[in-house]
Scaffold this motif. Structure first.
Motif, short mmCIF file in Angstrom:
data_model
loop_
_atom_site.label_atom_id
_atom_site.label_comp_id
_atom_site.label_asym_id
_atom_site.label_seq_id
_atom_site.Cartn_x
_atom_site.Cartn_y
_atom_site.Cartn_z
N CYS A 72 0.77 -1.33 -0.04
CA CYS A 72 -0.18 -0.17 0.12
C CYS A 72 1.02 1.26 0.35
O CYS A 72 0.59 2.44 0.12
CB CYS A 72 -1.15 -0.22 1.03
SG CYS A 72 0.20 0.13 2.66
N HIS A 113 -2.25 -8.51 -7.84
CA HIS A 113 -3.76 -8.60 -7.50
C HIS A 113 -3.56 -10.15 -8.21
O HIS A 113 -4.38 -11.06 -6.88
CB HIS A 113 -4.51 -7.12 -8.22
CG HIS A 113 -4.11 -6.48 -7.09
ND1 HIS A 113 -5.13 -5.02 -7.65
CD2 HIS A 113 -3.97 -6.04 -6.00
CE1 HIS A 113 -5.36 -4.17 -6.90
NE2 HIS A 113 -4.77 -4.16 -5.67
N ASP A 121 -8.81 -10.97 5.39
CA ASP A 121 -7.81 -10.38 5.38
C ASP A 121 -7.01 -9.29 4.59
O ASP A 121 -5.80 -9.30 4.67
CB ASP A 121 -7.69 -9.85 6.71
CG ASP A 121 -6.68 -8.15 7.65
OD1 ASP A 121 -7.43 -7.32 7.08
OD2 ASP A 121 -6.03 -8.46 8.78
N TRP A 131 -5.19 -7.14 1.45
CA TRP A 131 -5.48 -6.39 1.33
C TRP A 131 -4.13 -5.70 1.36
O TRP A 131 -3.27 -6.64 1.78
CB TRP A 131 -6.44 -5.03 2.00
CG TRP A 131 -5.43 -4.74 3.33
CD1 TRP A 131 -5.52 -5.57 4.72
CD2 TRP A 131 -4.82 -3.71 3.78
NE1 TRP A 131 -4.78 -5.29 5.53
CE2 TRP A 131 -5.23 -3.82 5.21
CE3 TRP A 131 -5.10 -2.43 3.51
CZ2 TRP A 131 -3.66 -3.10 6.37
CZ3 TRP A 131 -4.68 -1.27 4.61
CH2 TRP A 131 -3.94 -1.60 5.95
N GLU A 132 -3.64 -4.98 1.19
CA GLU A 132 -2.17 -4.21 0.23
C GLU A 132 -1.63 -3.61 1.69
O GLU A 132 -0.39 -3.87 1.60
CB GLU A 132 -2.34 -2.61 -0.64
CG GLU A 132 -3.06 -3.03 -2.29
CD GLU A 132 -3.22 -2.71 -3.08
OE1 GLU A 132 -2.63 -1.06 -2.77
OE2 GLU A 132 -3.33 -2.39 -4.29
#
Length: 347
Positions: free
Chosen positions: A98, A111, A156, A158-159
């Motif tokens: 992120c 992704h 959970d 995510w980036e």
């Protein structure tokens, strides 16, 4: 953990549940991440209890399946040493996804890689369910007849929980701290940790590269094994040998994975292991038939009627048909193998 002395411990940011420290310890100044469970456990919801213990179990499952996760060095949930659950994992030098500057195509590719590993994660099956769950299932059997075996579910990903290899981001300045959270790796090695996903064909190419590299290193080792008195070798033999041993370890692991994949991959003509054995034998048979027919067709012409006449001992056209049929079967078998190599994921 290799030494009692703590050189440095700094608080890391990014965690929303645990308190996390980056610790440097021991004579070798090794690095680890200490994660402490929450203090006010009375405010936890039911599914948030025993998260440290659950994570240790999940990390072990992931390692067995070749899925990247934190490598656990130690953990304790007895609350005897301190009044908190804790776990210590190996530090992963990395960049949180992120916080990395990524082009849209890079982000999209990453992704996709995350999804590939998540698919593997969701294929891990459990061997039991809680009694309360069993009771609920029995009471609602009519609604759950179509349910399959229990599988792990990641909720959970995510980036912020994906750590990228630093090397592609040499100009990136990492903020103070890092999550030390479990990670999901990429086939290209951009995401840190775990066993890279690759096709069987890619693994075979890598095997050939490693074998060639080891052959080159062996030659350089031989060239630097002796020197004239007072001279220094062109290359350090110890360094060459260390690199050789590293390649050998990689090759051994890769060959084991290739063999396991070949055994477990099935085609409409059998497993890949069976097809490889078939192809090897077909190659030998085709070569033998061709050499035999070449010899059977090489008849010496007589210069005079008194010379001994050399004749073929077999019907060449008949055996040539057999050789052509074997060659055709060899091509078809090889096509099936090559197709499987590019569609099969290395285990």
């Amino acid at each position: 953990m290799g030494g009692p002395h703590i050189h440095q411990a700094r608080l890391l940011d990014g965690g929303l549940f645990n308190t996390t420290y980056h610790v440097t310890y021991g004579e070798a100044r090794e690095e680890a991440v200490l994660r402490l469970g929450p203090v006010n456990r009375q405010f936890l919801m039911g599914h948030e209890e025993n998260l440290i213990q659950s994570e240790v179990h999940i990390c072990a499952l992931c390692e067995r399946q070749g899925i990247p996760s934190s490598h656990v060095l130690a953990w304790n949930c007895s609350r005897r040493t301190i009044d908190r659950d804790y776990m210590i994992v190996r530090y992963i030098p990395s960049v949180p996804m992120c916080r990395a500057e990524l082009a849209e195509e890079e982000r999209s590719a990453l992704h996709g890689e995350m999804g590939a590993y998540l698919r593997r994660f969701h294929q891990i099956e459990g061997d039991c369910c809680g009694e309360a769950v069993r009771r609920a299932f029995r009471q609602n059997k009519a609604l759950l007849d179509a349910a399959g075996p229990p599988r792990l579910l990641h909720t959970d990903l995510w980036e912020g929980n994906v750590l990228l290899d630093r090397s592609p981001y040499d100009n990136y300045q990492e903020p103070a701290g890092g999550t030390g959270q479990p990670v999901t790796p990429s086939p290209a090695g951009r995401i840190k940790g775990g066993t890279p996903i690759m096709k069987l064909a890619e693994a075979l190419q890598l095997r050939a590269d490693l074998q060639k590299r080891m052959e080159q290193l062996a030659g350089r080792l031989y060239d630097n094994a002796t020197v004239q008195e007072g001279e220094q070798p062109t290359e350090d033999p110890a360094g060459l040998l260390a690199e050789y041993e590293d390649c050998a370890g990689q090759l051994e692991d890769l060959m084991a994975r290739i063999n396991r994949t070949n055994c477990e991959t099935k085609t409409d003509r059998g497993t890949l292991t069976e097809l490889l054995a078939r192809r090897d034998c077909l190659k030998m048979r085709v070569e033998t038939y061709r050499n035999f027919l070449t010899s059977a067709s090489s008849l010496t012409r007589r210069a005079t009627r008194s010379e001994i006449r050399i004749m073929s001992a077999v019907s060449v056209p008949e055996y040539r048909k057999k050789a052509d049929a074997l060659a055709r079967e060899l091509r078809e078998t090889d096509n099936v193998i090559q197709s499987a190599n590019w569609t099969t994921e290395l285990l």
